[in-house]
Scaffold this active site. Structure first.
Site: not given
Ligand code: AMP
Ligand code: MG
Length: 473
Positions: A117, A83, A174, A243
């Site tokens: 993002g 994301g 993953r 993930d």
């Molecule tokens: P994480 O907690 O970093 O493992 O992220 C979990 C999910 O949320 C993944 O699919 C990331 O790509 C998405 N994600 C986390 N932060 C953001 C953000 N600021 N913008 C877009 N997607 C995000």
């Molecule tokens: Mg993640």
């Protein structure tokens, strides 16, 4: 040479997206040691800063946002994917090794949901140092090549500086990649992903009678090895969702992670994990649970019983790796290993006394064996410690020179403790990257004690509260 084999060979496993430029970028940190290891002929110049900030690409790269799903805190979430990061492609080094390059904070993708993002400076520094710290200890981890900041402000709990991190890994696949395709019943694509993973990352499984089962066996072992490092070195990942589990068993996705200070088996630092699902001492059982989800995802490809049997090996693999590491840390040798019960007793003692997880290993390393019982005054239950010493003395090789050499080479004096990270982040947010450079240097040589790194050798003040970290990054 820059290549894009994931995007080329598995084009359906994601979406082609270009990075979104980040305003007024500036250099924060460059990992020359990693660039050297990769034989990557780059330096921290304006051209590379262009790639970091999404205005340039290395020729040969074809960015893709990868699609995956996952179990988050036990619940199924099909709506995940990159994301806010893009797999730019790979660097193929002159020795024939591929290094995947992923730009984290590269802007929105079809999988961003409500996110912006972006990544922020604070969490990018934490990922940079955390991943390099684990690597410095010998643990399998993704790496951090470069970190750039930006004048662009990003809103988290407050406004923060935007940043991008160039993550390097042998694979960004993953567990959740497999779970997604199994969920969609896309068996041909699942087959293709498995074949790709085996071909590029587990070539040893290709010749076996059942490559899928051999592959799962290897993932089980590599995951067990990774978790053994976490448990032997006091690392709490914090968000072991499927993930965030790398198929090659590298520590992946650094969020609200922490290294223990006080030895607290049930430590949780992620304040959104109210139930302690991902507590320090839960990590081996969570890894097993995650491997079971992976085995389920592979079920359309072969007999499920064989997959289930492969996963049951986790415990055995984990114990092997874990006791091997602890044995090394306490001065045992492969020929004369210290009994697991005695290794367990050491950590139980540190926990019962609320002692720091790291300092005593190093203090023991600095002493000849005969002097170990002399530390008894540092323990409330001195007889318990003395008894442990007596039993260790019976089991350990008397050759102090060799033992000390071994122990000093695997018991760190610098640990990426949360309060150090906080010091570095606070300075960086004011534009001073000196502390970051210094801690990074110390973490690259975590077993070297140096006066200029004295600050990084310290545990937090006894009265300091344990870190309370948020998932927001
Ligand atoms: P994480 O907690 O970093 O493992 O992220 C979990 C999910 O949320 C993944 O699919 C990331 O790509 C998405 N994600 C986390 N932060 C953001 C953000 N600021 N913008 C877009 N997607 C995000
Ligand atoms: Mg993640």
């Amino acid at each position: 040479m820059f290549t894009s084999r994931f995007a080329t060979e598995l084009p359906n496993n994601g979406s082609r997206v270009m990075p979104t430029p980040l305003a007024q970028p500036y250099w924060v940190c460059w990992n020359q040691a990693l660039a050297d290891t990769m034989q990557l002929p780059l330096v921290a110049n304006a051209q590379v800063l262009g790639v970091m900030s999404g205005t340039a690409l290395f020729q040969g790269h074809d960015p893709i946002a990868q699609k995956y799903a996952g179990h988050q805190f036990g619940g199924w979430n099909p709506g995940l994917g990159d994301g806010r990061g893009l797999l730019l492609g790979e660097w193929l080094d002159p020795a024939g090794v591929y290094w995947e390059m992923h730009l984290k904070g590269a802007g929105k993708t079809p999988y961003s949901r409500f996110g912006d993002g972006r990544a922020v400076l604070r969490s990018s520094i934490r990922e940079f140092l955390g991943s390099e710290a684990l690597h410095g200890l010998g643990a399998p981890s993704t790496r951090a090549l470069a970190l750039a900041g930006s004048s662009e402000q990003v809103y988290r709990e407050t406004l923060e500086s935007g940043a991008t991190l160039m993550r390097v890994a042998s694979s960004h696949i993953r567990f959740g990649h497999f779970e997604w395709l199994a969920y969609c019943q896309e068996v041909d694509q699942l087959k293709a992903l498995t074949a790709f993973t085996i071909k590029h990352h587990f070539p040893g499984c290709q010749g076996s009678d059942n490559p899928t089962v051999s592959f799962l066996h290897a993932v089980v072992d590599q995951t067990a090895r990774m978790i053994a490092y976490w448990m032997a070195y006091g690392f709490v990942h914090g968000v072991m969702n499927t993930d965030n589990m790398s198929i090659v068993g590298e520590t992946f996705d650094y969020g609200p992670y922490a290294f223990l200070d006080e030895t607290r088996p049930n430590a949780v630092y992620n304040h959104t994990d109210a139930e302690g699902r991902y507590a320090f001492n839960q990590q081996p059982s969570v890894a097993l649970w995650n491997l079971q989800r992976l085995a389920q995802a592979l079920a359309p490809l072969t007999e499920p019983q064989l997959l289930a049997a492969a996963v049951t090996d986790f415990d055995k693999c984990y114990r092997q790796h874990y006791y091997h590491l602890l044995n090394q840390r306490l001065g045992g040798t492969p020929e004369r290993p210290i009994a697991p019960a005695l290794l367990d007793e050491w950590l139980a003692l540190l926990a019962a006394e609320g002692q720091d997880f790291h300092i005593f290993f190093r203090r023991l390393a600095n002493l000849p064996l005969s002097a170990w019982p002399g530390l008894e005054d540092d323990f409330i239950d001195a007889p318990r410690y003395t008894d442990w010493c007596r039993r260790i003395l019976e089991q350990t090789e008397a050759n102090d020179v060799q033992r000390q050499h071994q122990m000093l080479g695997c018991n760190p004096v610098t640990v990426a403790r949360s309060h150090h990270l906080q010091t570095v982040i606070a300075a960086a947010q004011l534009g001073d990257f000196g502390p970051l450079e210094s801690l990074f240097a110390a973490l690259q040589e975590p077993f070297s004690e140096r006066t200029e790194w004295r600050e990084w050798h310290q545990a937090p003040a006894a009265a300091a509260p344990p870190p309370n970290l948020s998932c927001s990054s």
